[in-house]
Design a protein around this motif. Structure first.
Motif, PDB file in Angstrom:
ATOM      1  N   LEU A 271      40.285  36.777  43.939  1.00  0.00           N
ATOM      2  CA  LEU A 271      39.974  35.320  42.998  1.00  0.00           C
ATOM      3  C   LEU A 271      38.683  36.398  41.934  1.00  0.00           C
ATOM      4  CD1 LEU A 271      39.154  32.151  44.140  1.00  0.00           C
ATOM      5  CD2 LEU A 271      39.129  32.901  41.966  1.00  0.00           C
ATOM      6  N   GLU A 272      38.466  36.923  42.450  1.00  0.00           N
ATOM      7  CA  GLU A 272      37.058  37.978  41.886  1.00  0.00           C
ATOM      8  C   GLU A 272      37.899  39.044  41.260  1.00  0.00           C
ATOM      9  OE1 GLU A 272      33.832  38.617  46.109  1.00  0.00           O
ATOM     10  OE2 GLU A 272      35.133  39.873  45.733  1.00  0.00           O
ATOM     11  N   ASP A 273      38.717  39.553  41.676  1.00  0.00           N
ATOM     12  CA  ASP A 273      39.697  40.544  40.538  1.00  0.00           C
ATOM     13  C   ASP A 273      39.622  39.738  39.411  1.00  0.00           C
ATOM     14  OD1 ASP A 273      38.871  43.432  41.415  1.00  0.00           O
ATOM     15  OD2 ASP A 273      41.518  43.215  42.279  1.00  0.00           O
ATOM     16  N   MET A 274      40.218  38.349  39.059  1.00  0.00           N
ATOM     17  CA  MET A 274      40.759  37.464  37.959  1.00  0.00           C
ATOM     18  C   MET A 274      39.069  37.071  37.340  1.00  0.00           C
ATOM     19  SD  MET A 274      43.063  34.498  39.958  1.00  0.00           S
ATOM     20  CE  MET A 274      43.936  34.080  38.160  1.00  0.00           C
ATOM     21  N   GLU A 275      38.024  36.896  37.972  1.00  0.00           N
ATOM     22  CA  GLU A 275      37.381  36.558  37.511  1.00  0.00           C
ATOM     23  C   GLU A 275      36.583  37.653  37.353  1.00  0.00           C
ATOM     24  OE1 GLU A 275      35.524  33.497  40.749  1.00  0.00           O
ATOM     25  OE2 GLU A 275      35.163  35.721  41.105  1.00  0.00           O
ATOM     26  N   SER A 276      36.812  38.898  36.791  1.00  0.00           N
ATOM     27  CA  SER A 276      35.838  40.352  36.747  1.00  0.00           C
ATOM     28  C   SER A 276      36.468  40.487  35.322  1.00  0.00           C
ATOM     29  CB  SER A 276      35.784  41.523  37.004  1.00  0.00           C
ATOM     30  OG  SER A 276      37.549  41.570  37.695  1.00  0.00           O
ATOM     31  N   HIS A 277      38.263  40.068  35.423  1.00  0.00           N
ATOM     32  CA  HIS A 277      39.232  39.764  34.012  1.00  0.00           C
ATOM     33  C   HIS A 277      38.710  38.108  32.689  1.00  0.00           C
ATOM     34  CE1 HIS A 277      40.637  43.361  36.522  1.00  0.00           C
ATOM     35  NE2 HIS A 277      41.462  44.034  34.994  1.00  0.00           N
TER      36      HIS A 277
END
Length: 502
Positions: free
Chosen positions: A37-43
Motif C-alpha cells: 500500500l505504501e508503494d501504491m500511495e507513493s505512486h
C-alpha cells in the motif's frame, strides 16, 4: 484420532522444501500488505483513497455479487504496473479468498495481534467507509436496481456500504447451509505454518463458507470504515491507518480501538437489528442474482425471515458475545506428553486462578505467547506434568489463550480437575485487579458462552482456587472481585468441629 485432539498439536508445516520455495516470497503478514500500500500511495500522490480501492478490486472484488456492492467510483483498473513482480505475485496469492480440500485457506494474512484476517472483506469495509465519506449528508437511494432487467423496480433495500461485505458473505454462507451445500455454519480458526514467516494457513476443522479470518476481516472493515467516514481529514493514508490499528496505539491514539478489541468495538457499532436489515437486503439481491440457482429455490418470505434470524443469532453468539480464543498452535505450544483424559461435559465448576508468576500482565501477542510457553515449560519440565495445567489463560492483550481447552482434564485445581475448568489471569493480583476489559472478558463473555455452548451447566458455580486448595491464589484483590460474579458461592467445611466458609 479425533478432530478435537488436533487442538493439542501445533500444526506447523515447516519442512525444508517449504522454506526453500517460500524464501523469495513476501510472508503473509499484515506488514507485507501495508508495504504494498505504501508503494501504491507513493505512486498515486494526491489521490489518497484510490490505492486501497484499487487494491480491493485487485484482490477481492471479482464476483458478480461483489461488483454490485456499493463502492466508490474508480477509473479503469491500473493493473498496478509500478509494483515489482514479487509484489504482484504476493497480490495474486491473496486473490479470490477460498479454502481447498486440504483445509488450506487463501487470501488471509497474520496480524501483529496473533489473529488472522481475510483481506477482501477488510478492504471492502474500508472502501465502504470512503464511499460513505463521499456521500456526506446526501442520502443514498433506498432501492437497488433489478440486476436482471436493470430497471429501477423496488426489489431490494439499499445495502449499507460499510456492512455490505459482511452481510453479503453471511447471505451466501447461510444460503449454502440452508441448501445443504455446507455442513458447517461458521468458522473455523486455523494455524500458520510459521509465526515469523507465515506462508500457509491451515484450518483446524472442516471449512464453512465463512471462516474466522473472513469474519475478522469484515469486522475490522466495519470499524476502520466507520472511522474513515467520520474523520475526513485523518489519517493521512490508509497504510498509516492500518499501522495504527494493527501495530500501533490504536486509532487516534486510543489503545482500545485496536484490532485486539474488534469484537467489542464491532458490537458498539452494529446492532443485531441493523445486521438483520442488511442481511435481508443481501439475501434479496442474492435471490435476483441467482434466480435459477438452487440455493434459495422453494424458500418463501417466512423461510427467508427465519433464515435471517438464525444467521444473526448464530453470528452474534459465536463472534460477538463469545470471546476470541488464541489456539495453541499460535502461541507455539509443545505437544501434550502422553494421552489426555477427556472431560465429561457439561461441567459444574469454574476455578479462577492468577499465575503469580509471571507477575505482570502481558500487553501484546508476542509477550502473552512467550508467557504461555514459559508456563508450559515450567509445568512440563519442572513439575513433570503432561502439559500446561490451566484450561484457559487470560492475557492482558484482550484475548483468552487456549491451555488444555474445552475437552481435556487439566492440572489446575488439585482433586477437582475433572469437575471444572481452570481459568487463570496472567499476573499477581494480591493487591491490584486485572484490567477491567480482562475481567469483563471472563465474567460477561467466557462464562456465558461456555454455558450456552453446553460446556458448563446453566447453574455453574464459580470458585476461587483458595476455596478448594490451601493457597493464596487467585490473590486477595481478585478473590474479592469474583465474589460479586454471577455463579460465585461460598464453600463451607467443618474443621475441628467448627464450620468455616470461604
Amino acid at each position: 484420532m479425533s478432530l478435537a485432539w488436533l487442538g493439542f498439536v501445533p500444526v506447523l508445516l515447516c519442512a525444508s522444501w517449504q522454506t526453500e520455495n517460500n524464501a523469495d516470497k513476501f510472508p503473509l503478514r499484515m506488514d507485507s500488505v501495508i508495504g504494498v500500500l505504501e508503494d501504491m500511495e507513493s505512486h498515486l500522490e494526491g489521490t489518497p483513497d484510490l490505492p486501497v480501492i484499487e487494491l480491493f478490486r485487485e484482490i477481492g472484488c471479482k464476483s458478480e455479487f461483489c461488483q454490485l456492492s456499493p463502492l466508490p467510483a474508480t477509473p479503469a483498473s491500473l493493473n498496478l504496473p509500478y509494483l515489482s513482480e514479487k509484489q504482484r505475485s504476493f497480490l495474486r496469492h491473496l486473490q479470490n479468498h477460498k479454502s481447498n480440500g486440504s483445509w488450506v485457506e487463501y487470501g488471509a494474512v497474520l496480524t501483529p495481534d496473533g489473529t488472522t484476517v481475510a483481506l477482501s472483506p477488510l478492504l471492502g469495509g474500508i472502501a465502504g467507509g470512503l464511499k460513505r465519506r463521499q456521500e456526506g449528508a446526501v442520502p443514498a437511494p433506498p432501492w437497488l436496481k433489478d440486476p436482471v432487467n436493470n430497471t429501477q423496480a423496488e426489489l431490494c433495500p439499499k445495502m449499507d456500504s460499510l456492512l455490505a461485505p459482511l452481510a453479503t458473505d453471511l447471505a451466501v454462507a447461510f444460503s449454502l447451509y440452508h441448501a445443504g451445500q455446507a455442513s458447517v455454519l461458521l468458522g473455523p480458526n486455523g494455524c500458520w505454518d510459521n509465526i515469523s514467516a507465515p506462508h500457509t494457513f491451515t484450518l483446524l476443522s472442516p471449512p464453512s463458507p465463512l471462516s474466522d479470518a473472513v469474519i475478522n476481516g469484515a469486522m475490522d472493515g466495519v470499524i476502520l470504515g466507520t472511522y474513515l467516514a467520520k474523520n475526513a481529514s485523518s489519517p493521512s493514508s490508509i497504510s498509516n491507518l492500518l499501522n495504527e490499528y494493527y501495530a500501533g496505539e490504536g486509532l487516534a491514539g486510543d489503545n482500545r480501538t485496536r484490532s485486539n478489541f474488534r469484537r467489542r468495538n464491532f458490537a458498539d457499532l452494529v446492532s443485531e437489528g441493523k445486521l438483520r436489515e442488511q442481511l435481508e437486503s443481501s439475501l434479496c439481491l442474492l435471490r435476483h442474482l441467482h434466480s435459477s440457482h438452487p440455493l434459495l429455490n422453494g424458500t418463501g418470505h417466512k423461510d427467508v425471515a427465519s433464515l435471517v434470524v438464525q444467521a444473526v443469532e448464530e453470528f452474534t453468539a459465536q463472534y460477538v458475545e463469545c470471546p476470541a480464543i488464541i489456539p495453541r498452535c499460535m502461541w507455539e505450544a509443545q505437544p501434550y506428553r502422553g494421552t489426555p483424559t477427556q472431560l465429561q461435559l457439561p461441567l459444574s465448576f469454574v476455578y479462577i486462578h492468577h499465575t503469580h508468576r509471571p507477575r505482570k500482565p502481558c500487553r501484546t501477542f508476542p509477550e502473552c505467547a512467550a508467557d504461555m510457553r514459559s508456563m508450559q515449560h515450567f509445568h512440563q519440565v519442572v513439575r513433570g506434568w503432561d502439559d500446561i495445567g490451566y484450561s484457559f489463560v487470560v492475557g492482558g492483550d484482550g484475548y483468552i489463550y487456549q491451555g488444555r481447552g474445552w475437552q481435556w482434564v487439566g492440572a489446575h485445581t488439585l482433586g477437582h480437575n475433572s469437575k471444572g475448568y481452570g481459568v487463570s489471569f496472567i499476573g499477581d493480583y494480591m493487591e491490584v485487579l486485572p484490567d477491567g476489559f480482562a475481567l469483563e472478558l471472563v465474567k460477561d463473555n467466557f462464562l456465558q458462552c461456555a454455558a450456552r455452548g453446553s460446556r458448563l451447566k446453566a447453574n455453574y458455580t464459580v470458585y476461587g482456587h483458595r476455596q478448594v486448595v490451601p493457597t493464596l491464589c487467585p490473590g486477595d484483590r481478585l478473590f474479592q472481585e469474583i465474589k460479586t460474579w454471577t455463579g460465585f458461592k461460598e464453600r463451607c467445611f467443618m474443621k475441628q468441629g467448627i464450620r468455616h466458609c470461604v
